[in-house]
Design a protein around this motif. Sequence first.
Motif, PDB file in Angstrom:
ATOM      1  N   GLU A 154       0.825  -1.205   0.000  1.00 18.44           N
ATOM      2  CA  GLU A 154       0.000   0.000   0.000  1.00 18.44           C
ATOM      3  C   GLU A 154       0.858   1.253   0.000  1.00 18.44           C
ATOM      4  O   GLU A 154       0.550   2.221  -0.695  1.00 18.44           O
ATOM      5  CB  GLU A 154      -0.941   0.025   1.206  1.00 18.44           C
ATOM      6  CG  GLU A 154      -2.154  -0.826   1.028  1.00 18.44           C
ATOM      7  CD  GLU A 154      -3.078  -0.741   2.224  1.00 18.44           C
ATOM      8  OE1 GLU A 154      -3.112   0.298   2.909  1.00 18.44           O
ATOM      9  OE2 GLU A 154      -3.777  -1.732   2.471  1.00 18.44           O
ATOM     10  N   ARG A 155       1.922   1.237   0.777  1.00 17.66           N
ATOM     11  CA  ARG A 155       2.810   2.405   0.794  1.00 17.66           C
ATOM     12  C   ARG A 155       3.387   2.658  -0.595  1.00 17.66           C
ATOM     13  O   ARG A 155       3.471   3.789  -1.048  1.00 17.66           O
ATOM     14  CB  ARG A 155       3.906   2.225   1.839  1.00 17.66           C
ATOM     15  CG  ARG A 155       3.361   2.324   3.264  1.00 17.66           C
ATOM     16  CD  ARG A 155       4.462   2.447   4.302  1.00 17.66           C
ATOM     17  NE  ARG A 155       5.379   1.312   4.329  1.00 17.66           N
ATOM     18  CZ  ARG A 155       5.202   0.220   5.066  1.00 17.66           C
ATOM     19  NH1 ARG A 155       4.138   0.106   5.840  1.00 17.66           N
ATOM     20  NH2 ARG A 155       6.092  -0.753   5.043  1.00 17.66           N
ATOM     21  N   LEU A 190      -4.899   3.604  -8.565  1.00 15.91           N
ATOM     22  CA  LEU A 190      -5.996   3.873  -7.628  1.00 15.91           C
ATOM     23  C   LEU A 190      -6.832   2.624  -7.389  1.00 15.91           C
ATOM     24  O   LEU A 190      -7.236   2.338  -6.257  1.00 15.91           O
ATOM     25  CB  LEU A 190      -6.880   5.006  -8.152  1.00 15.91           C
ATOM     26  CG  LEU A 190      -6.253   6.391  -8.138  1.00 15.91           C
ATOM     27  CD1 LEU A 190      -7.113   7.371  -8.937  1.00 15.91           C
ATOM     28  CD2 LEU A 190      -6.072   6.882  -6.714  1.00 15.91           C
ATOM     29  N   GLU A 191      -7.082   1.863  -8.448  1.00 19.27           N
ATOM     30  CA  GLU A 191      -7.875   0.638  -8.311  1.00 19.27           C
ATOM     31  C   GLU A 191      -7.141  -0.379  -7.457  1.00 19.27           C
ATOM     32  O   GLU A 191      -7.729  -1.025  -6.585  1.00 19.27           O
ATOM     33  CB  GLU A 191      -8.178   0.063  -9.700  1.00 19.27           C
ATOM     34  CG  GLU A 191      -9.167  -1.094  -9.686  1.00 19.27           C
ATOM     35  CD  GLU A 191      -8.527  -2.433  -9.371  1.00 19.27           C
ATOM     36  OE1 GLU A 191      -9.232  -3.290  -8.811  1.00 19.27           O
ATOM     37  OE2 GLU A 191      -7.330  -2.626  -9.666  1.00 19.27           O
ATOM     38  N   SER A 244      -6.549  -3.133  -2.179  1.00 20.41           N
ATOM     39  CA  SER A 244      -5.795  -3.418  -0.961  1.00 20.41           C
ATOM     40  C   SER A 244      -6.543  -2.907   0.267  1.00 20.41           C
ATOM     41  O   SER A 244      -6.622  -3.607   1.290  1.00 20.41           O
ATOM     42  CB  SER A 244      -4.405  -2.785  -1.048  1.00 20.41           C
ATOM     43  OG  SER A 244      -3.655  -3.091   0.097  1.00 20.41           O
ATOM     44  N   CYS A 245      -7.085  -1.709   0.168  1.00 22.17           N
ATOM     45  CA  CYS A 245      -7.853  -1.160   1.300  1.00 22.17           C
ATOM     46  C   CYS A 245      -9.065  -2.038   1.611  1.00 22.17           C
ATOM     47  O   CYS A 245      -9.351  -2.328   2.776  1.00 22.17           O
ATOM     48  CB  CYS A 245      -8.292   0.272   0.988  1.00 22.17           C
ATOM     49  SG  CYS A 245      -6.933   1.451   0.962  1.00 22.17           S
ATOM     50  N   ALA A 246      -9.765  -2.484   0.571  1.00 20.86           N
ATOM     51  CA  ALA A 246     -10.933  -3.344   0.769  1.00 20.86           C
ATOM     52  C   ALA A 246     -10.525  -4.659   1.428  1.00 20.86           C
ATOM     53  O   ALA A 246     -11.198  -5.143   2.341  1.00 20.86           O
ATOM     54  CB  ALA A 246     -11.634  -3.601  -0.564  1.00 20.86           C
ATOM     55  N   ARG A 272     -10.847  -1.599   5.121  1.00 18.98           N
ATOM     56  CA  ARG A 272     -11.057  -0.151   5.078  1.00 18.98           C
ATOM     57  C   ARG A 272     -11.964   0.165   3.893  1.00 18.98           C
ATOM     58  O   ARG A 272     -11.537   0.688   2.866  1.00 18.98           O
ATOM     59  CB  ARG A 272      -9.710   0.566   5.015  1.00 18.98           C
ATOM     60  CG  ARG A 272      -8.913   0.374   6.307  1.00 18.98           C
ATOM     61  CD  ARG A 272      -7.675   1.232   6.398  1.00 18.98           C
ATOM     62  NE  ARG A 272      -6.834   1.185   5.222  1.00 18.98           N
ATOM     63  CZ  ARG A 272      -5.972   0.204   4.923  1.00 18.98           C
ATOM     64  NH1 ARG A 272      -5.837  -0.833   5.730  1.00 18.98           N
ATOM     65  NH2 ARG A 272      -5.237   0.257   3.843  1.00 18.98           N
ATOM     66  N   LEU A 273     -13.231  -0.186   4.070  1.00 18.44           N
ATOM     67  CA  LEU A 273     -14.186  -0.145   2.967  1.00 18.44           C
ATOM     68  C   LEU A 273     -14.530   1.272   2.524  1.00 18.44           C
ATOM     69  O   LEU A 273     -14.724   1.510   1.335  1.00 18.44           O
ATOM     70  CB  LEU A 273     -15.438  -0.926   3.335  1.00 18.44           C
ATOM     71  CG  LEU A 273     -15.192  -2.398   3.689  1.00 18.44           C
ATOM     72  CD1 LEU A 273     -16.504  -3.094   4.013  1.00 18.44           C
ATOM     73  CD2 LEU A 273     -14.451  -3.108   2.574  1.00 18.44           C
ATOM     74  N   ALA A 274     -14.620   2.221   3.442  1.00 19.17           N
ATOM     75  CA  ALA A 274     -14.936   3.606   3.052  1.00 19.17           C
ATOM     76  C   ALA A 274     -13.815   4.175   2.185  1.00 19.17           C
ATOM     77  O   ALA A 274     -14.081   4.834   1.168  1.00 19.17           O
ATOM     78  CB  ALA A 274     -15.156   4.468   4.294  1.00 19.17           C
ATOM     79  N   GLU A 275     -12.576   3.905   2.552  1.00 18.79           N
ATOM     80  CA  GLU A 275     -11.449   4.382   1.748  1.00 18.79           C
ATOM     81  C   GLU A 275     -11.433   3.681   0.392  1.00 18.79           C
ATOM     82  O   GLU A 275     -11.205   4.302  -0.644  1.00 18.79           O
ATOM     83  CB  GLU A 275     -10.126   4.149   2.480  1.00 18.79           C
ATOM     84  CG  GLU A 275      -8.926   4.700   1.721  1.00 18.79           C
ATOM     85  CD  GLU A 275      -7.610   4.512   2.454  1.00 18.79           C
ATOM     86  OE1 GLU A 275      -6.602   5.021   1.939  1.00 18.79           O
ATOM     87  OE2 GLU A 275      -7.574   3.871   3.529  1.00 18.79           O
ATOM     88  N   ALA A 276     -11.700   2.376   0.397  1.00 19.93           N
ATOM     89  CA  ALA A 276     -11.744   1.622  -0.854  1.00 19.93           C
ATOM     90  C   ALA A 276     -12.822   2.177  -1.777  1.00 19.93           C
ATOM     91  O   ALA A 276     -12.583   2.365  -2.975  1.00 19.93           O
ATOM     92  CB  ALA A 276     -11.998   0.142  -0.569  1.00 19.93           C
TER      93      ALA A 276
END
Length: 103
Positions: A15-16, A40-41, A46-48, A52-56
């Motif tokens: 992610e970094r 971005l996708e 990775s966030c999902a 971290r669903l809101a960020e995803a």
Amino acid sequence: MDSYGSPTTSGTPAERGLRRLVLLLEAAHGPDDPRLAPALEALGASCAAHGRLAEAERLYLRTIALLEGRRTPDDRRSTDDPPSTGGQRNPDRPDPAGLPEEE
């Protein structure tokens, strides 16, 4: 910290790297360039995966917006134009020149 989190302290090592890539792409091409979409996708995925669903969701929505705004030579044709048939005329569509079909 920017809207993607810190590229050095936020999330997994992958992610970094993705956050840094997004920042570099934005600096090179601008924030509305569709070339940001794959990074971005991937960051959204990775966030999902890490809950971290809101960020995803925010990242996915931005990806969609960038892709919908993309204009390429192929996108300039009318939505009524058929997809390419590899040089073959579509027999179900009338000849636009009004000429009879060759048999």
